[in-house]
Design a protein around this motif. Structure first.
Motif, PDB file in Angstrom:
ATOM      1  N   SER A 129       0.833  -1.211   0.000  1.00 13.29           N
ATOM      2  CA  SER A 129       0.000   0.000   0.000  1.00 13.29           C
ATOM      3  C   SER A 129       0.866   1.258   0.000  1.00 13.29           C
ATOM      4  O   SER A 129       0.537   2.247  -0.668  1.00 13.29           O
ATOM      5  CB  SER A 129      -0.940   0.001   1.209  1.00 13.29           C
ATOM      6  OG  SER A 129      -0.234   0.198   2.421  1.00 13.29           O
TER       7      SER A 129
ATOM      8  N   TRP B 201       2.441   1.616  -3.558  1.00 13.95           N
ATOM      9  CA  TRP B 201       1.459   2.055  -4.546  1.00 13.95           C
ATOM     10  C   TRP B 201       1.106   3.534  -4.355  1.00 13.95           C
ATOM     11  O   TRP B 201       1.059   4.296  -5.324  1.00 13.95           O
ATOM     12  CB  TRP B 201       0.186   1.207  -4.443  1.00 13.95           C
ATOM     13  CG  TRP B 201       0.318  -0.170  -5.029  1.00 13.95           C
ATOM     14  CD1 TRP B 201       1.452  -0.930  -5.105  1.00 13.95           C
ATOM     15  CD2 TRP B 201      -0.729  -0.952  -5.603  1.00 13.95           C
ATOM     16  NE1 TRP B 201       1.184  -2.144  -5.678  1.00 13.95           N
ATOM     17  CE2 TRP B 201      -0.148  -2.193  -6.003  1.00 13.95           C
ATOM     18  CE3 TRP B 201      -2.082  -0.760  -5.810  1.00 13.95           C
ATOM     19  CZ2 TRP B 201      -0.893  -3.205  -6.595  1.00 13.95           C
ATOM     20  CZ3 TRP B 201      -2.836  -1.768  -6.406  1.00 13.95           C
ATOM     21  CH2 TRP B 201      -2.243  -2.971  -6.796  1.00 13.95           C
ATOM     22  N   ALA B 202       0.834   3.934  -3.124  1.00 15.17           N
ATOM     23  CA  ALA B 202       0.396   5.316  -2.870  1.00 15.17           C
ATOM     24  C   ALA B 202       1.513   6.316  -3.159  1.00 15.17           C
ATOM     25  O   ALA B 202       1.312   7.309  -3.874  1.00 15.17           O
ATOM     26  CB  ALA B 202      -0.083   5.457  -1.427  1.00 15.17           C
TER      27      ALA B 202
ATOM     28  N   SER C  87       2.978  15.379   3.895  1.00 15.41           N
ATOM     29  CA  SER C  87       2.772  14.032   3.357  1.00 15.41           C
ATOM     30  C   SER C  87       3.872  13.058   3.757  1.00 15.41           C
ATOM     31  O   SER C  87       3.742  11.857   3.501  1.00 15.41           O
ATOM     32  CB  SER C  87       2.656  14.081   1.826  1.00 15.41           C
ATOM     33  OG  SER C  87       3.822  14.626   1.249  1.00 15.41           O
TER      34      SER C  87
ATOM     35  N   THR D 157       2.631  10.091   5.628  1.00 12.11           N
ATOM     36  CA  THR D 157       1.742   9.128   4.971  1.00 12.11           C
ATOM     37  C   THR D 157       2.236   7.688   5.092  1.00 12.11           C
ATOM     38  O   THR D 157       1.450   6.794   5.447  1.00 12.11           O
ATOM     39  CB  THR D 157       1.551   9.515   3.489  1.00 12.11           C
ATOM     40  OG1 THR D 157       0.852  10.754   3.420  1.00 12.11           O
ATOM     41  CG2 THR D 157       0.751   8.454   2.744  1.00 12.11           C
TER      42      THR D 157
ATOM     43  N   LEU E  30       0.069   4.708   6.983  1.00 20.42           N
ATOM     44  CA  LEU E  30      -0.389   3.516   6.269  1.00 20.42           C
ATOM     45  C   LEU E  30       0.098   2.243   6.953  1.00 20.42           C
ATOM     46  O   LEU E  30      -0.644   1.249   7.036  1.00 20.42           O
ATOM     47  CB  LEU E  30       0.093   3.558   4.819  1.00 20.42           C
ATOM     48  CG  LEU E  30      -0.543   4.642   3.943  1.00 20.42           C
ATOM     49  CD1 LEU E  30       0.051   4.617   2.538  1.00 20.42           C
ATOM     50  CD2 LEU E  30      -2.055   4.463   3.878  1.00 20.42           C
TER      51      LEU E  30
ATOM     52  N   PHE F 267      -3.665  10.935  -1.030  1.00 22.55           N
ATOM     53  CA  PHE F 267      -2.799   9.771  -1.242  1.00 22.55           C
ATOM     54  C   PHE F 267      -2.767   8.847  -0.023  1.00 22.55           C
ATOM     55  O   PHE F 267      -2.521   7.647  -0.172  1.00 22.55           O
ATOM     56  CB  PHE F 267      -1.402  10.231  -1.643  1.00 22.55           C
ATOM     57  CG  PHE F 267      -1.353  10.748  -3.050  1.00 22.55           C
ATOM     58  CD1 PHE F 267      -1.267   9.879  -4.122  1.00 22.55           C
ATOM     59  CD2 PHE F 267      -1.445  12.110  -3.310  1.00 22.55           C
ATOM     60  CE1 PHE F 267      -1.256  10.349  -5.425  1.00 22.55           C
ATOM     61  CE2 PHE F 267      -1.435  12.592  -4.608  1.00 22.55           C
ATOM     62  CZ  PHE F 267      -1.343  11.712  -5.671  1.00 22.55           C
ATOM     63  N   THR F 268      -3.043   9.383   1.157  1.00 21.30           N
ATOM     64  CA  THR F 268      -3.213   8.495   2.308  1.00 21.30           C
ATOM     65  C   THR F 268      -4.493   7.684   2.143  1.00 21.30           C
ATOM     66  O   THR F 268      -4.529   6.483   2.455  1.00 21.30           O
ATOM     67  CB  THR F 268      -3.263   9.294   3.620  1.00 21.30           C
ATOM     68  OG1 THR F 268      -2.065  10.065   3.749  1.00 21.30           O
ATOM     69  CG2 THR F 268      -3.365   8.361   4.817  1.00 21.30           C
TER      70      THR F 268
ATOM     71  N   ILE G 104      -5.804   6.831  -0.717  1.00 17.30           N
ATOM     72  CA  ILE G 104      -5.491   5.812  -1.731  1.00 17.30           C
ATOM     73  C   ILE G 104      -4.732   4.656  -1.088  1.00 17.30           C
ATOM     74  O   ILE G 104      -5.016   3.476  -1.352  1.00 17.30           O
ATOM     75  CB  ILE G 104      -4.669   6.433  -2.874  1.00 17.30           C
ATOM     76  CG1 ILE G 104      -5.541   7.405  -3.677  1.00 17.30           C
ATOM     77  CG2 ILE G 104      -4.099   5.351  -3.787  1.00 17.30           C
ATOM     78  CD1 ILE G 104      -4.784   8.207  -4.716  1.00 17.30           C
ATOM     79  N   GLY G 105      -3.777   4.980  -0.228  1.00 24.92           N
ATOM     80  CA  GLY G 105      -3.019   3.937   0.456  1.00 24.92           C
ATOM     81  C   GLY G 105      -3.893   3.072   1.342  1.00 24.92           C
ATOM     82  O   GLY G 105      -3.727   1.839   1.390  1.00 24.92           O
TER      83      GLY G 105
END
Length: 679
Positions: free
Chosen positions: A246, A249-250, A265, A268, A272, A338-339, A341-342
């Motif tokens: 994760s 990817w993020a 960020s 992040t 995750l 983006f967090t 998304i993760g």
């Protein structure tokens, strides 16, 4: 969810291979990731204040500065001045540096053989070298406010080179080049670096250092928790793989989309790792509760039972982070998106990758889930909660109310210096800048108007005085200061000339000077007032901005020209009242800027000024005698109006009577002259 579980397990090889391929793709994106530590770029570009800030930077040779200071026992020595000159010329050669101000490259306004001369303070090609020349230079520079406390400390031990950066450059990269250049040329000399680009450069290093330090710590903590929870290799590895995927990817997606890593960020990955592990733990816990069937059957049963709760848990967390969309600071929006998304990827991996791998492994006996004492403790807590439901509810409600009441006590406060260690060079440098030079944070005010109009220039001077009266604000400067400095040399008064002609005569001497590009636009229809803020605490800076906005809101946007000779009595009284108010405000601002706390308000001071100027003055006999001699000498030797000798004494006596009576108007003296001197 049972049908979904069946689909995943039927295509488990595809799931595993596909995950590996996509992870490799996003891992390449990690190599494209870059760090943005420019705090100003975090603001919304369509905000009016941000637009104005960017326009000022483009039109006035940049609004970001890097201050480089060198400290010696005495700056006014030939080696020190030579070093300043070498550094100044080297900084000018760095791409992205639009101008440099230093002792060897700054404007000077002085009187030479009875005439005004505007040139350089020091001839960089002919530096003073003898003790006498250096002593004269030291005394001259430290005697002028335009240098003292701006580019030279009051004790003459520290001098600054102020590098102004172009608007469209990587300011952190330029600051890094300036720093490396200074370290190369000024070896063995104590150097200071300050300014927002320097803060950004140091923050960039901290972002990378934090990522390198915090991510391994988070992984170690998660590994320990997983090990004590499941006491198995698969119980540790599988949830960890899911969160690592994760993160890749993020963060890799950020690299592919050219979204920079920021000071916000950079948390992040840690978030995750901490949040995403929980979803895998739920699945594994249920898996270990299954006692019959092979690996595929147990995985099918576990995913069918907890798949929906895992999905809902991940979805609610994802939505929570998406709520950051629309934040004023764009870096917060990026971090939230983006967090989220993760979190979505971690949830997906817990529903696909972990079941796919588990189904391929040989099932082992049921795990106890760790220390049995923890289970007994959890059971006792459950019994207590069920028996004391009302008490628990009241306690929770009370704590919630206390927490809600505490919300009003939260203050908005960020101090950039708190990000840096106390012994870091950037923090030491900023503390020195605040103590010796008023700080390095700029504040700029745009003034629209004719920069050749005396009234506009006087208003700019008034604004400067107001700025200097505010806490933490100092060294205000504008084109009006250059005009005042030249007027002081020419006419002995540090003021703006009263007439447009007087201002135009002074403008002639600075026409074409490079420094003008920092103060006015080409058409002279707009100017900049600059000052420095000696604190990095946002709370204090917000107070300063609010005070400036309040002051500006009280100003009239119109200029009204009046002719005193045409005013009626009531109009004259209003004009006089306005003038007394202006005098009171000037006095209060001057006192505040000099640290003198006058315990008197504007209106009261205005009344005192009125009383003083309108009161009848009783002249002493000694003063009258001195005036009699001075007036007699004036009419005999200097007056352009020829007064007959036999009328000089009567005229002097009548003038003394008028002065003693307190009548000082032009009409009083005009009537007197008409009565004494016949046509």
């Amino acid at each position: 969810m049972v049908r979904f579980a069946g689909f995943v397990l039927r295509h488990r090889v595809v799931v595993i291979v596909g995950t590996i391929i996509l992870t490799g793709f996003f891992a390449i994106g990690l190599t494209r990731l870059w760090v943005n530590s420019d705090f100003t770029s975090y603001l919304k570009p369509d905000d009016p204040a941000v637009k104005l800030f960017n326009r000022v930077g483009e039109e006035y040779k940049g609004n970001s500065i890097v201050m480089v200071g060198i400290e010696t026992d005495d700056v006014f020595t030939y080696p020190a001045l030579k070093l300043v000159g070498n550094l100044t010329e080297a900084f000018k050669q760095i791409g992205g540096v639009s101008s440099v101000i230093s002792l060897t490259d700054t404007i000077d306004i002085r009187e030479v053989e009875g005439t005004l001369e505007v040139g350089n303070l020091i001839d960089k090609d002919n530096l003073p070298s003898t003790p006498q020349e250096l002593k004269r230079l030291r005394e001259y520079v430290l005697s002028k406010e335009m240098y003292r406390g701006r580019i030279i400390s009051e004790d003459g031990r520290i001098t600054l080179m102020i590098c102004r950066l172009a608007q469209d450059v990587d300011k952190s990269a330029v600051a890094d080049k300036i720093r490396k250049t200074a370290e190369r040329i000024a070896k063995g000399v104590k150097i200071y670096y300050s300014g927002v680009p320097v803060f950004s450069l140091e923050a960039q290093k901290i972002i990378l250092q934090d990522a390198k330090r915090l991510i391994p710590i988070a992984i170690v903590v998660v590994v320990l928790v997983l090990f004590f929870s499941f006491r198995s290799v698969r119980g540790v590895i599988l949830p960890l793989i899911a969160v690592v995927v994760s993160v890749v990817w993020a963060i890799g997606l950020m690299g592919w989309l050219n979204v920079p890593f920021s000071i916000i960020s950079n948390i992040t990955p840690v978030l995750l790792i901490a949040i995403g592990t929980a979803y895998g733990i739920h699945l594994l816990s249920k898996y270990y509760e299954e006692e019959s069937g092979d690996g595929k059957a147990r995985t099918m049963a576990a995913l069918g039972d907890v798949g929906v709760p895992i999905t809902l848990a991940g979805l609610t967390t994802l939505i929570g982070f998406l709520s950051f969309i629309g934040a004023y600071i764009t870096a917060i929006t990026d971090a939230g998106v983006f967090t989220a998304i993760g979190v979505g990827v971690a949830t997906l991996m817990s529903l696909t990758l972990i079941p796919a791998v588990l189904s391929l492994l040989k099932p082992k006996g049921r795990r106890s889930g760790g220390d049995p004492s923890f289970g007994r403790l959890a059971g006792r807590m459950t019994d207590f909660i069920l028996r004391s439901g009302k008490f628990v509810l009241i306690l929770a409600l009370s704590l919630s109310l206390i927490a809600i009441a505490g919300l009003s006590r939260i203050s908005r406060e960020v101090n950039l210096m708190e990000y840096f260690p106390k012994n870091s060079l950037v923090r030491i440098s900023e503390e020195m800048m605040q103590k010796r030079f008023g700080g390095s944070i700029p504040i700029q005010i745009v003034v629209k108007g004719d920069m050749s109009d005396p009234f506009v220039l006087k208003r700019m001077r008034r604004m400067e005085k107001f700025l200097n009266s505010l806490p933490y604000v100092s060294n205000s400067q504008s084109i009006a200061d250059l005009i005042c400095e030249m007027n002081k040399v020419m006419n002995g008064r540090y003021t703006v000339p009263e007439t447009p002609e007087g201002v135009a005569n002074l403008w002639f001497f600075i026409e074409g000077k490079e420094i003008l590009k920092q103060f006015v636009n080409e058409k002279r229809t707009e100017g900049i007032i600059q000052a420095q803020i000696g604190t990095t605490e946002t709370g204090e800076r917000i107070k300063i901005v609010d005070a400036v906005n309040r002051y500006i809101s009280q100003l009239s946007p119109r200029i009204v020209v009046i002719r005193v000779s045409e005013l009626k009595a009531d109009q004259m009284e209003r004009a006089r009242d306005w003038l007394y108010g202006e005098m009171a405000e000037e006095m209060l601002l001057d006192a505040a800027a000099r640290g003198v706390g006058l315990k008197i308000g504007r209106e009261r001071l205005k009344d005192e000024i009125r009383k003083s100027l309108e009161a009848k003055v009783k002249l002493s006999g000694e003063i009258i005698a001195e005036l009699r001699d001075e007036l007699r000498s004036y009419f005999e030797m200097e007056s352009e109006i020829v007064v007959p000798d036999n009328l000089i004494d009567p005229l002097v006596e009548e003038i003394l009577k008028v002065a003693s009576s307190g009548r000082r108007g032009k009409s009083d003296y005009l009537a007197l002259l008409k009565g004494i001197i016949s046509p």
